[in-house]
Design a protein around this motif. Structure first.
Motif, PDB file in Angstrom:
ATOM      1  N   LEU A   9       0.844  -1.168   0.121  1.00  0.00           N
ATOM      2  CA  LEU A   9      -0.171  -0.074  -0.127  1.00  0.00           C
ATOM      3  C   LEU A   9       0.952   1.285   0.039  1.00  0.00           C
ATOM      4  CD1 LEU A   9      -2.808   1.301   0.092  1.00  0.00           C
ATOM      5  CD2 LEU A   9      -2.709   0.964   2.546  1.00  0.00           C
ATOM      6  N   HIS A  10       0.937   1.751  -1.281  1.00  0.00           N
ATOM      7  CA  HIS A  10       1.743   3.124  -1.390  1.00  0.00           C
ATOM      8  C   HIS A  10       1.062   4.287  -1.050  1.00  0.00           C
ATOM      9  CE1 HIS A  10       5.344   5.513  -2.367  1.00  0.00           C
ATOM     10  NE2 HIS A  10       4.632   6.236  -3.393  1.00  0.00           N
ATOM     11  N   LEU A  11      -0.046   4.421  -1.399  1.00  0.00           N
ATOM     12  CA  LEU A  11      -0.633   5.691  -1.608  1.00  0.00           C
ATOM     13  C   LEU A  11      -2.159   5.580  -1.175  1.00  0.00           C
ATOM     14  CD1 LEU A  11      -0.928   8.724  -2.506  1.00  0.00           C
ATOM     15  CD2 LEU A  11      -1.278   7.751  -4.712  1.00  0.00           C
ATOM     16  N   VAL A  12      -2.711   6.347  -0.273  1.00  0.00           N
ATOM     17  CA  VAL A  12      -4.084   6.688   0.260  1.00  0.00           C
ATOM     18  C   VAL A  12      -4.392   8.090  -0.071  1.00  0.00           C
ATOM     19  CG1 VAL A  12      -5.671   6.681   1.970  1.00  0.00           C
ATOM     20  CG2 VAL A  12      -3.920   4.786   1.874  1.00  0.00           C
ATOM     21  N   GLY A  70      -2.291   4.625   8.132  1.00  0.00           N
ATOM     22  CA  GLY A  70      -1.160   4.123   8.720  1.00  0.00           C
ATOM     23  C   GLY A  70      -0.328   3.223   8.123  1.00  0.00           C
ATOM     24  N   ARG A  71      -0.840   2.490   7.211  1.00  0.00           N
ATOM     25  CA  ARG A  71      -0.165   1.190   6.442  1.00  0.00           C
ATOM     26  C   ARG A  71       0.496   2.166   4.913  1.00  0.00           C
ATOM     27  NH1 ARG A  71      -4.764  -2.125   6.054  1.00  0.00           N
ATOM     28  NH2 ARG A  71      -4.347  -2.241   3.969  1.00  0.00           N
ATOM     29  N   ALA A  72       0.014   3.214   4.519  1.00  0.00           N
ATOM     30  CA  ALA A  72       0.462   3.716   3.448  1.00  0.00           C
ATOM     31  C   ALA A  72       1.843   4.403   3.697  1.00  0.00           C
ATOM     32  CB  ALA A  72      -0.616   4.691   2.957  1.00  0.00           C
ATOM     33  N   ALA A  73       2.693   4.508   2.644  1.00  0.00           N
ATOM     34  CA  ALA A  73       4.088   5.074   2.539  1.00  0.00           C
ATOM     35  C   ALA A  73       3.398   6.700   2.600  1.00  0.00           C
ATOM     36  CB  ALA A  73       4.496   4.744   1.407  1.00  0.00           C
ATOM     37  N   ALA A  89      -2.637  11.838  12.914  1.00  0.00           N
ATOM     38  CA  ALA A  89      -3.047  10.813  13.894  1.00  0.00           C
ATOM     39  C   ALA A  89      -2.544   9.562  13.572  1.00  0.00           C
ATOM     40  CB  ALA A  89      -4.661  11.251  14.248  1.00  0.00           C
ATOM     41  N   ALA A  90      -2.615   9.172  12.206  1.00  0.00           N
ATOM     42  CA  ALA A  90      -2.234   7.759  11.670  1.00  0.00           C
ATOM     43  C   ALA A  90      -0.708   7.568  11.605  1.00  0.00           C
ATOM     44  CB  ALA A  90      -2.920   7.498  10.335  1.00  0.00           C
ATOM     45  N   GLY A  91       0.051   8.682  11.718  1.00  0.00           N
ATOM     46  CA  GLY A  91       1.504   8.989  11.597  1.00  0.00           C
ATOM     47  C   GLY A  91       2.194   9.061  10.380  1.00  0.00           C
ATOM     48  N   ARG A  92       1.308   9.967   9.658  1.00  0.00           N
ATOM     49  CA  ARG A  92       1.496  10.347   8.308  1.00  0.00           C
ATOM     50  C   ARG A  92       1.467  12.096   8.147  1.00  0.00           C
ATOM     51  NH1 ARG A  92       3.688   6.566   8.846  1.00  0.00           N
ATOM     52  NH2 ARG A  92       3.062   4.391   7.885  1.00  0.00           N
ATOM     53  N   ALA A 148       6.634  10.239   7.444  1.00  0.00           N
ATOM     54  CA  ALA A 148       6.155   9.619   8.766  1.00  0.00           C
ATOM     55  C   ALA A 148       6.220  10.618   9.836  1.00  0.00           C
ATOM     56  CB  ALA A 148       6.532   8.377   9.172  1.00  0.00           C
ATOM     57  N   VAL A 149       5.221  10.663  10.712  1.00  0.00           N
ATOM     58  CA  VAL A 149       5.598  11.345  11.762  1.00  0.00           C
ATOM     59  C   VAL A 149       5.133  10.432  13.071  1.00  0.00           C
ATOM     60  CG1 VAL A 149       4.991  13.672  10.837  1.00  0.00           C
ATOM     61  CG2 VAL A 149       3.045  11.952  11.809  1.00  0.00           C
ATOM     62  N   VAL A 150       5.926  11.117  14.244  1.00  0.00           N
ATOM     63  CA  VAL A 150       5.717  10.395  15.562  1.00  0.00           C
ATOM     64  C   VAL A 150       4.467  10.537  16.043  1.00  0.00           C
ATOM     65  CG1 VAL A 150       6.533   9.970  17.723  1.00  0.00           C
ATOM     66  CG2 VAL A 150       8.063  10.064  15.679  1.00  0.00           C
ATOM     67  N   VAL A 151       3.539   9.693  16.635  1.00  0.00           N
ATOM     68  CA  VAL A 151       2.398   9.988  17.181  1.00  0.00           C
ATOM     69  C   VAL A 151       2.525   9.829  18.932  1.00  0.00           C
ATOM     70  CG1 VAL A 151      -0.017   9.325  17.412  1.00  0.00           C
ATOM     71  CG2 VAL A 151       1.185   9.152  15.166  1.00  0.00           C
ATOM     72  N   ASP A 152       2.108  10.962  19.439  1.00  0.00           N
ATOM     73  CA  ASP A 152       2.271  11.149  20.866  1.00  0.00           C
ATOM     74  C   ASP A 152       1.000  11.043  21.552  1.00  0.00           C
ATOM     75  OD1 ASP A 152       2.821  11.234  23.508  1.00  0.00           O
ATOM     76  OD2 ASP A 152       3.799  13.292  23.232  1.00  0.00           O
ATOM     77  N   ASP A 153       0.622   9.796  21.821  1.00  0.00           N
ATOM     78  CA  ASP A 153      -0.864   9.849  22.324  1.00  0.00           C
ATOM     79  C   ASP A 153      -1.234  10.523  23.499  1.00  0.00           C
ATOM     80  OD1 ASP A 153      -1.658   8.351  20.069  1.00  0.00           O
ATOM     81  OD2 ASP A 153      -1.067   6.379  20.975  1.00  0.00           O
ATOM     82  N   ALA A 154      -0.282  10.856  24.337  1.00  0.00           N
ATOM     83  CA  ALA A 154      -0.241  11.565  25.564  1.00  0.00           C
ATOM     84  C   ALA A 154      -0.516  13.013  25.274  1.00  0.00           C
ATOM     85  CB  ALA A 154       0.839  11.363  26.460  1.00  0.00           C
TER      86      ALA A 154
END
Length: 173
Positions: A9-12, A70-73, A89-92, A148-154
């Motif tokens: 899965l490359h692209l959403v 979250g699965r996409a590049a 929020a999905a880390g992208r 990609a970005v780091v998701v900080d849930d806190a």
């Protein structure tokens, strides 16, 4: 939505729920997807014509969007706040293409201002043309790490805090 496709899965691509068609972005992505048949490209195209090469869905189930992103590049969308916040929020780090009034994609050009504003704060990457979009899609193919970005849930993401402050300001007027 079927998840039987085992290609990476490359692209959403998500275009939100606006009733205005955004065929320009669907066409750009679909041309790129046609040149990369080995990659899975999922496009939520809304009222625009369905893509021919990418996997098209008029609407995606909102419950499926976070996992897909979250699965996409790389995640691409219109320059709407929901798209930016969902992708982050999905880390992208989303690539956004503002809808333009002159193409009948939106009532005014507020997405241009918002997309550039989010880019200026490191919250999104804003592109205005097909060449710019292709450059990001190709770059993510070579190295998805910068998308990609780091998701900080806190801690709520800065955009969430800022959006909340803006809404609070409007409601107190």
């Amino acid at each position: 939505m079927s998840d039987e496709d085992d290609r990476p899965l490359h692209l959403v691509v998500t275009l939100g729920t606006d009733h205005h068609p955004f065929a320009r972005l669907v066409d750009w992505v679909d041309r790129w997807a046609g040149e990369h048949p080995d990659l899975r490209c999922v496009v939520q195209h809304g009222t625009a014509p369905a893509p021919r090469h990418a996997e098209g869905h008029a609407m995606l189930d909102p419950a499926d969007i976070p996992a897909l992103m979250g699965r996409a590049a790389v995640v691409v969308g219109h320059a709407g706040p929901g798209t930016v916040l969902d992708a982050r929020a999905a880390g992208r780090l989303p690539v956004v293409v503002p809808r333009l009034a002159r193409h009948g994609e939106v009532v005014d050009d507020h997405q241009v201002t918002f997309g550039r504003w989010m880019e200026g704060r490191g919250m999104a990457l804003c592109v205005d043309d097909e060449a710019g979009l292709r450059a990001h899609l190709d770059a993510a193919l070579a190295d998805p790490a910068p998308y990609a970005v780091v998701v900080d849930d806190a801690t709520p993401p800065p955009a969430v805090t800022l959006l909340g402050d803006l809404i609070d300001g409007i409601l107190t007027r």
